[in-house]
Design a protein around this motif. Structure first.
Motif: not given
Lengths: 115, 115
Positions: A33, A35, A37, A43, A45, A91, A95, A103-104, A106-108
């Protein structure tokens, strides 16, 4: 603990230029995925990807955006001709399978600044 | 109808106090309600999640309360600690779209826990 890795951490580009944001998802994950922000906002999608295909995309993900899994480990987001409003934190997430029991992660994030 | 409304925008709590963050949704198709914690420079990390078939879920100091009829859910952080200072996002998704991992996020709450 395995994690999602994103590079670069910060990308500055001029309006109209193409950018590629890179992600290495967790190795045994199958669903990917993006996302984003915008600073100070929620955030949102962008797109989901499975089995080398986009499975769902949002209204934000227009023709200027594309995703690719060029090899067995990387997952990329390309913005063809950047606009000022593309400035945001992007981001990547992954999953192991679909559904809410997986759950997802996320990277930084990559902070994209378009000038 | 896809929005998730979150309040307050910011919250200051004394160490040892209870932090409460509220969210409301409109889309009755939502069937998964996670809370994410985000520290500066990091991606969102799953904290706790609930499904609409239960009214409360507790994990350590974190509790989700869920009111299906009111379409509201909240996060309670008991015995708040300075290390809990972060931005908290509620989110919602439906198994019918994106397989449950197309998350709709709230606008976030910046929590600061003071000594």
């Amino acid at each position: 603990e395995p994690e999602v890795t994103q590079t670069p951490s910060h990308q500055v580009t001029q309006m109209g230029q193409e950018v590629i944001l890179r992600c290495v998802p967790i190795s045994n994950h199958l669903y990917f995925y993006w996302y984003r922000q915008i600073l100070g906002q929620k955030v949102e999608f962008l797109v989901s990807f499975y089995n080398n295909e986009i499975s769902e995309k949002s209204e934000i993900f227009d023709d200027q955006f594309s995703v690719e899994r060029p090899d067995g480990s990387n997952f990329t987001l390309k913005i063809r001709s950047t606009k000022l409003e593309d400035s945001a934190m992007y981001f990547c997430a992954s999953s192991s399978y679909t559904g809410t029991n997986s759950p997802l992660h996320f990277g930084n994030g990559t902070r994209l600044t378009v000038t | 109808q896809q929005q998730v409304k979150q309040s307050p925008q910011s919250l200051i709590v004394q160490k040892g106090g209870i932090s409460i963050i509220n969210c409301a949704y409109e889309n009755t198709a939502f069937d998964y309600f996670p809370w994410y914690q985000q520290f500066p420079g990091k991606g969102p990390a799953l904290l706790i999640a609930i499904r609409p078939d239960v009214s409360e879920k507790k994990e350590g100091r974190f509790t989700i309360s869920f009111n299906k009829s009111a379409k509201q859910f909240s996060l309670h952080i008991m015995d708040s600690q300075p290390g809990d200072s972060a931005t908290y996002f509620c989110a919602a998704s439906s198994i019918l779209t994106g397989g449950g991992n197309k998350l709709t996020f709230g606008t976030g709450t910046q929590l600061k826990v003071e000594l």
